[in-house]
Write a protein that holds these residues in place. Structure first.
Motif, short mmCIF file in Angstrom:
data_model
loop_
_atom_site.label_atom_id
_atom_site.label_comp_id
_atom_site.label_asym_id
_atom_site.label_seq_id
_atom_site.Cartn_x
_atom_site.Cartn_y
_atom_site.Cartn_z
N VAL A 30 0.85 -1.19 0.00
CA VAL A 30 0.00 0.00 0.00
C VAL A 30 0.89 1.24 0.00
O VAL A 30 1.81 1.36 0.81
N GLY A 31 0.62 2.15 -0.93
CA GLY A 31 1.38 3.38 -1.01
C GLY A 31 0.83 4.44 -0.10
O GLY A 31 -0.24 4.28 0.51
N PRO A 32 1.53 5.58 0.00
CA PRO A 32 1.07 6.67 0.85
C PRO A 32 -0.33 7.19 0.48
O PRO A 32 -1.03 7.72 1.33
N ASN A 33 -0.72 7.01 -0.79
CA ASN A 33 -2.04 7.47 -1.21
C ASN A 33 -3.14 6.45 -0.89
O ASN A 33 -4.30 6.67 -1.22
N GLY A 34 -2.77 5.32 -0.28
CA GLY A 34 -3.75 4.31 0.09
C GLY A 34 -4.07 3.29 -0.99
O GLY A 34 -4.85 2.38 -0.76
N ASN A 35 -3.48 3.45 -2.17
CA ASN A 35 -3.74 2.50 -3.25
C ASN A 35 -2.92 1.22 -3.06
O ASN A 35 -1.77 1.27 -2.64
N LEU A 36 -3.52 0.11 -3.41
CA LEU A 36 -2.88 -1.19 -3.32
C LEU A 36 -2.19 -1.49 -4.65
O LEU A 36 -2.82 -1.40 -5.71
N GLN A 37 -0.91 -1.85 -4.59
CA GLN A 37 -0.16 -2.23 -5.78
C GLN A 37 0.26 -3.68 -5.61
O GLN A 37 0.77 -4.07 -4.58
N ILE A 38 0.01 -4.48 -6.64
CA ILE A 38 0.15 -5.92 -6.55
C ILE A 38 1.06 -6.43 -7.66
O ILE A 38 0.89 -6.05 -8.82
N ALA A 39 1.99 -7.29 -7.30
CA ALA A 39 2.81 -8.02 -8.27
C ALA A 39 2.63 -9.50 -7.97
O ALA A 39 2.62 -9.91 -6.81
N ASP A 94 -7.56 1.04 -6.13
CA ASP A 94 -7.79 2.08 -5.13
C ASP A 94 -8.18 1.43 -3.81
O ASP A 94 -8.34 0.20 -3.74
N PRO A 95 -8.34 2.21 -2.74
CA PRO A 95 -8.66 1.61 -1.44
C PRO A 95 -9.97 0.81 -1.41
O PRO A 95 -10.19 0.01 -0.50
N ASP A 149 7.28 3.50 -2.96
CA ASP A 149 7.99 4.66 -2.42
C ASP A 149 7.02 5.80 -2.07
O ASP A 149 5.80 5.67 -2.21
N ALA A 150 7.57 6.91 -1.63
CA ALA A 150 6.77 8.06 -1.20
C ALA A 150 6.01 8.71 -2.36
O ALA A 150 5.03 9.42 -2.15
N ASN A 151 6.44 8.45 -3.60
CA ASN A 151 5.76 8.98 -4.78
C ASN A 151 4.72 8.00 -5.34
O ASN A 151 4.21 8.21 -6.43
N ASN A 152 4.49 6.92 -4.61
CA ASN A 152 3.54 5.87 -5.00
C ASN A 152 4.00 5.06 -6.20
O ASN A 152 3.19 4.40 -6.85
N ASP A 153 5.30 5.09 -6.51
CA ASP A 153 5.85 4.23 -7.55
C ASP A 153 6.23 2.90 -6.92
O ASP A 153 6.68 2.85 -5.77
#
Length: 167
Positions: free
Chosen positions: A2-11, A29-30, A56-60
């Protein structure tokens, strides 16, 4: 992750587009709504698997995985990719360890500095065994800047003689 914006990123690895595992990425998204559709990020591998992801902090997203070329256990490699958390496009790619019997990547990002940390296993002695990489692993460490440029090249963190594997 989960990034700082709350979005879930999955690999994840899947055989959905080939008869062998490949690495895929998506973000939600959340509430679970799709932001980036599922997309394949590994190519030209006989078997790509065991993806690990950090944001990271930039949501990358930073995704590392192991893959094998030419179906040879001697050719397990570690690859990494930086992916935009906004649109899923590749921002950087890095071959960390080529033809090296390297497996099981684990990654994290220091959100203050943007530096990317990677720990993985590299298999040593074979002791005459056949099949997948056997023997005694060593734990390796590497560090990258936010564009996957090496800051610390892979080095032994724990050598095979100090691993307590014969409990």
């Amino acid at each position: 992750a989960v990034g700082p914006n709350g979005n879930l990123q999955i690999a994840f690895d899947s055989t959905m587009t080939a008869g062998y595992p490949q690495i895929f990425y998506t973000s939600r998204d959340p509430n679970g709504n799709e932001i980036v559709p599922i997309k394949r990020i590994s190519f030209d591998a006989d078997n790509a698997q065991r993806a690990d992801i950090a944001v990271d902090a930039n949501n990358d997203a930073f995704i590392f995985w192991d893959e094998v070329k030419d179906a040879s256990p001697l050719s397990w490699e570690i690859h990494g990719e930086k992916v935009s958390g906004v649109d899923g496009r590749e921002l950087a790619h890095r071959h960390v360890m080529l033809n090296s019997r390297s497996l099981f990547p684990s990654t994290t990002v220091d959100r203050r500095t943007g530096e990317v940390y990677l720990v993985f296993s590299k298999w040593g002695d074979w002791w005459g065994q056949r099949g997948p990489p056997m023997g005694i692993p060593e734990m390796y460490f590497a560090k990258f800047d936010n564009n996957l440029n090496p800051l610390i090249t892979p080095r032994v963190l724990v050598d095979r003689y100090t691993l307590p594997i014969f409990g």
